[in-house]
Write a protein that holds these residues in place. Sequence first.
Motif, mmCIF file in Angstrom:
data_model
loop_
_atom_site.group_PDB
_atom_site.id
_atom_site.type_symbol
_atom_site.label_atom_id
_atom_site.label_comp_id
_atom_site.label_asym_id
_atom_site.label_seq_id
_atom_site.Cartn_x
_atom_site.Cartn_y
_atom_site.Cartn_z
ATOM 1 N N SER A 3 45.351 33.648 50.557
ATOM 2 C CA SER A 3 44.954 32.341 49.976
ATOM 3 C C SER A 3 43.562 31.874 50.712
ATOM 4 N N ASP A 4 42.897 31.251 49.879
ATOM 5 C CA ASP A 4 41.719 30.736 50.408
ATOM 6 C C ASP A 4 41.299 29.417 49.820
ATOM 7 N N THR A 5 40.221 28.583 50.589
ATOM 8 C CA THR A 5 39.930 27.143 50.009
ATOM 9 C C THR A 5 38.317 27.232 49.633
ATOM 10 N N GLY B 171 26.865 38.852 44.754
ATOM 11 C CA GLY B 171 26.659 40.204 44.594
ATOM 12 C C GLY B 171 28.202 40.656 43.961
ATOM 13 N N GLY B 172 28.194 42.210 44.129
ATOM 14 C CA GLY B 172 29.735 42.582 43.622
ATOM 15 C C GLY B 172 29.174 43.295 42.313
ATOM 16 N N THR B 173 30.153 44.072 42.026
ATOM 17 C CA THR B 173 30.164 44.657 40.723
ATOM 18 C C THR B 173 31.208 44.252 39.813
ATOM 19 N N GLY B 174 32.276 43.605 40.157
ATOM 20 C CA GLY B 174 33.407 43.202 39.164
ATOM 21 C C GLY B 174 34.291 44.445 39.028
ATOM 22 N N LEU B 175 34.314 45.214 40.000
ATOM 23 C CA LEU B 175 35.300 46.484 39.772
ATOM 24 C C LEU B 175 36.425 46.262 40.685
ATOM 25 N N GLY B 176 36.243 45.649 41.918
ATOM 26 C CA GLY B 176 37.551 45.558 42.716
ATOM 27 C C GLY B 176 38.822 44.890 42.334
ATOM 28 N N LEU B 177 38.982 44.227 41.440
ATOM 29 C CA LEU B 177 40.109 43.486 40.998
ATOM 30 C C LEU B 177 40.922 44.548 40.032
ATOM 31 N N ALA B 178 39.699 45.141 39.105
ATOM 32 C CA ALA B 178 40.430 46.142 38.209
ATOM 33 C C ALA B 178 40.862 47.319 38.858
ATOM 34 N N ILE B 179 40.118 47.686 39.978
ATOM 35 C CA ILE B 179 40.758 48.860 40.744
ATOM 36 C C ILE B 179 42.264 48.409 41.465
ATOM 37 N N THR C 100 42.293 44.937 51.441
ATOM 38 C CA THR C 100 40.759 44.714 51.919
ATOM 39 C C THR C 100 39.900 44.166 50.838
ATOM 40 N N ASN C 101 40.133 44.404 49.713
ATOM 41 C CA ASN C 101 39.302 43.912 48.397
ATOM 42 C C ASN C 101 39.855 42.622 48.399
ATOM 43 N N LEU C 102 41.097 42.297 48.569
ATOM 44 C CA LEU C 102 41.293 40.648 48.466
ATOM 45 C C LEU C 102 40.856 40.018 49.455
ATOM 46 N N ILE D 185 37.020 35.853 51.449
ATOM 47 C CA ILE D 185 36.171 35.461 52.449
ATOM 48 C C ILE D 185 34.714 35.182 51.912
ATOM 49 N N LYS D 186 34.255 36.292 50.987
ATOM 50 C CA LYS D 186 33.110 35.890 50.320
ATOM 51 C C LYS D 186 32.853 34.730 49.430
ATOM 52 N N PHE D 187 33.975 34.344 48.769
ATOM 53 C CA PHE D 187 34.011 33.129 47.920
ATOM 54 C C PHE D 187 34.518 31.838 48.625
ATOM 55 N N THR D 188 34.782 31.742 49.950
ATOM 56 C CA THR D 188 35.043 30.576 50.722
ATOM 57 C C THR D 188 33.950 30.167 51.356
ATOM 58 N N ILE E 295 35.762 28.792 46.303
ATOM 59 C CA ILE E 295 35.376 28.218 44.909
ATOM 60 C C ILE E 295 36.334 28.051 43.944
ATOM 61 N N GLY E 296 37.240 28.882 43.817
ATOM 62 C CA GLY E 296 38.215 29.106 42.791
ATOM 63 C C GLY E 296 37.939 29.556 41.700
ATOM 64 N N ILE E 297 38.869 30.056 40.553
ATOM 65 C CA ILE E 297 38.523 30.518 39.454
ATOM 66 C C ILE E 297 38.962 29.750 38.256
ATOM 67 N N PRO E 298 37.940 29.575 37.003
ATOM 68 C CA PRO E 298 38.451 28.632 36.132
ATOM 69 C C PRO E 298 39.658 29.388 35.189
ATOM 70 N N PHE F 235 34.160 45.569 35.833
ATOM 71 C CA PHE F 235 32.928 45.105 35.527
ATOM 72 C C PHE F 235 32.957 43.367 35.042
ATOM 73 N N SER F 236 33.929 42.813 35.331
ATOM 74 C CA SER F 236 34.170 41.504 34.931
ATOM 75 C C SER F 236 34.097 40.516 35.963
ATOM 76 N N GLN F 237 33.468 39.309 36.105
ATOM 77 C CA GLN F 237 33.430 38.347 37.016
ATOM 78 C C GLN F 237 33.531 37.046 36.557
ATOM 79 N N ALA F 238 34.167 36.017 37.243
ATOM 80 C CA ALA F 238 34.166 34.809 36.834
ATOM 81 C C ALA F 238 33.204 34.081 36.241
ATOM 82 N N SER G 146 26.954 33.655 37.287
ATOM 83 C CA SER G 146 25.897 33.488 38.345
ATOM 84 C C SER G 146 26.661 34.146 39.646
ATOM 85 N N VAL G 147 27.858 34.765 39.548
ATOM 86 C CA VAL G 147 28.400 35.455 40.541
ATOM 87 C C VAL G 147 27.614 36.400 41.358
ATOM 88 N N THR G 148 27.109 37.307 40.488
ATOM 89 C CA THR G 148 26.313 38.421 40.810
ATOM 90 C C THR G 148 25.101 37.907 41.813
HETATM 91 P P1 ADP Z 1 33.208 41.467 42.630
HETATM 92 O O1 ADP Z 1 34.022 40.864 43.717
HETATM 93 O O2 ADP Z 1 32.666 42.826 43.032
HETATM 94 O O3 ADP Z 1 32.694 40.705 41.727
HETATM 95 P P2 ADP Z 1 36.174 41.654 41.832
HETATM 96 O O4 ADP Z 1 36.903 42.386 40.797
HETATM 97 O O5 ADP Z 1 36.900 41.906 43.284
HETATM 98 O O6 ADP Z 1 34.844 42.108 41.889
HETATM 99 O O7 ADP Z 1 36.218 40.000 41.488
HETATM 100 C C1 ADP Z 1 35.979 39.955 40.195
HETATM 101 C C2 ADP Z 1 35.527 38.437 40.092
HETATM 102 O O8 ADP Z 1 36.805 37.619 40.240
HETATM 103 C C3 ADP Z 1 34.527 37.968 40.879
HETATM 104 O O9 ADP Z 1 33.217 38.351 40.662
HETATM 105 C C4 ADP Z 1 34.851 36.672 41.239
HETATM 106 O O10 ADP Z 1 34.069 35.793 39.868
HETATM 107 C C5 ADP Z 1 36.327 36.273 40.962
HETATM 108 N N1 ADP Z 1 37.103 36.143 42.441
HETATM 109 C C6 ADP Z 1 37.724 37.191 42.876
HETATM 110 N N2 ADP Z 1 38.485 36.691 44.036
HETATM 111 C C7 ADP Z 1 38.212 35.516 44.058
HETATM 112 C C8 ADP Z 1 38.262 34.522 45.012
HETATM 113 N N3 ADP Z 1 39.028 34.651 46.079
HETATM 114 N N4 ADP Z 1 38.134 33.249 44.908
HETATM 115 C C9 ADP Z 1 37.054 32.884 43.894
HETATM 116 N N5 ADP Z 1 36.663 33.851 42.652
HETATM 117 C C10 ADP Z 1 37.093 35.078 42.957
#
Ligand code: ADP
Length: 561
Positions: free
Chosen positions: A431-433, A461-469, A395-397, A402-405, A435-438, A449-452, A455-457
Amino acid sequence: MRFADISIRYKVALLIVMITFVIFAAVSLGFTYFDVKNFREQLASEVRVAADVTAANSGAAIKSRDKDAAEETLKTLSALRFVLRAGMYDKDGGLFAEYLRPGIDGLPKSLSNIPGTHVDSSSLGVASPISVGQDDLGVIYLEASTHQLYQRVLLRIRLVGLLLAIALPLSLILGFRLQRVITDPILELAEATRQISKNQQFSIRTKRIGNDEIGRLVDEFNNMLEQIDSRDEKLQRHRDELEQVVLERTRALRKSNDELRKAKERAEEASEIKSEFVANISHELRTPLNGILGMSTLALETEHSEEMNEYLKTIDNSSRALLDIINDVLDFSKIEAGRLEINRAAINLREFLENTVKPFSFTAALKKLSFKLELASDVPEVVEVDGVRLRQVITNLIGNAIKFTAEGEVKIEVLSEAGDDEEVQLKFVISDTGIGIPAERQEAIFEAFSQADGSVTRRFGGTGLGLAISLRLLDLMNGTIDVESVPGEGSKFTCIVPVTVLKSSENMGLQTESRSIGLLNGDSKKAVSRMELQHPADGLRILVAEDNLINQRVAVRLLQK
Ligand code: ADP
């Protein structure tokens, strides 16, 4: 034993004795030789004189052939002890008269048979012509005993032997006495080195006796020992100091270790308290939030103005976002406190995936994104896995994708790779098309609590916890997560989860996909609200178990609807 192996004491003594013996023997032999030679020459000359004198006195007697006178002349030779026999031979070589010492054999009758002048082992013979004027009248032959000569040689030899017999023990005694002058300091040195190498005692010193080379050797040896001794002392002092330093450092280290350990314990305790606090507070926060959400849902269904509808929708959206955040924080703090357990149960994979993915199709459609779920044909039907936690990860992925596309596609692929026995590795590729991640941030996004970027927040929005969890949940399930991404082109997240494949007969306890009830989200086991729904045969009676008053009201209202 070899000569080289015997003690130097005996070597030196033996050397002295041998030198004494050789010198003494050489001197004695020399003296004896010259003495005997002299004696022989003296004897020979005495015999010659006697023969010459006798020849001179015999002229008249032989001329007159007076035998008595001749014998009388010869007889005078008896006064000379060494004369053995004497013969007077006439002109023709015949024996005219002779003198014989008692017990001595007679002379040959003819002159031709006598040996003439000679020296042999027993006698010395001399022949002297008898001449008067120019006439040769005959020959006097005189033979002397060499007995005395040999007696003398024998005496000399005995004397030498006697002297040697006295000199040898004397030289032995002297040799042993004298050698000590040389060998004592050497032996003392040897003993000192033996003691040193045996006891490692460098304080030993050797006494110097003389000022010779050995004395200098002793001095140098003592000097060397002194240097070693002082070096040893310095070394010992240094070692003591070092030990002291090590002791002090160890003490300090132990102290700082203790402090560190205490600090660590305090930090762990504090972290545990913090996690507990966060878990409790998030739990407590959810109860009133559920009330707000329930009421906003109910309120949205009442008759109200367009403006009121806007307000209520905002309240509803904000509450849901807040609930998501609270759920994330609760999950994360639970994982951090090690209180999250994995509960494996049988699930129908296809049903599970459809139910997980379907809710997103609406959001994807709103953004005009192509949204696909692809299952490989060999993906097993029923597997044993913690469905709740797996759903949370997927769900998180999908939510992120969807959020970043903004345009293009979001795709979910499910593949299966063979593992051990009944185990298979399920592979989920989202997989998505977007903004991508550097590249340099691809590792950091899995930290809490870490984001790319900053400017992402603001933008998403988001907290940066989803991927850590997700990472921690997959860890607990022995799974992995990886990301490949190109900024501006898109991202691809791959999760691999080991699951047990169940055969149809084992599907008895299959967990059917329960529909989410009301407002509950996340942890179904410890949810604040718990409902038991009963369906009696006639009429509808429902028992609602809920401790919170507002939530009771929400539940009743929802059920009434
Ligand atoms: P959140 O989404 O709440 O910020 P996540 O831990 O799920 O927290 O994601 C951390 C960061 O990773 C996001 O803020 C974003 O910068 C980057 N990220 C995650 N998934 C994607 C994605 N599919 N495309 C681009 N950036 C992503």
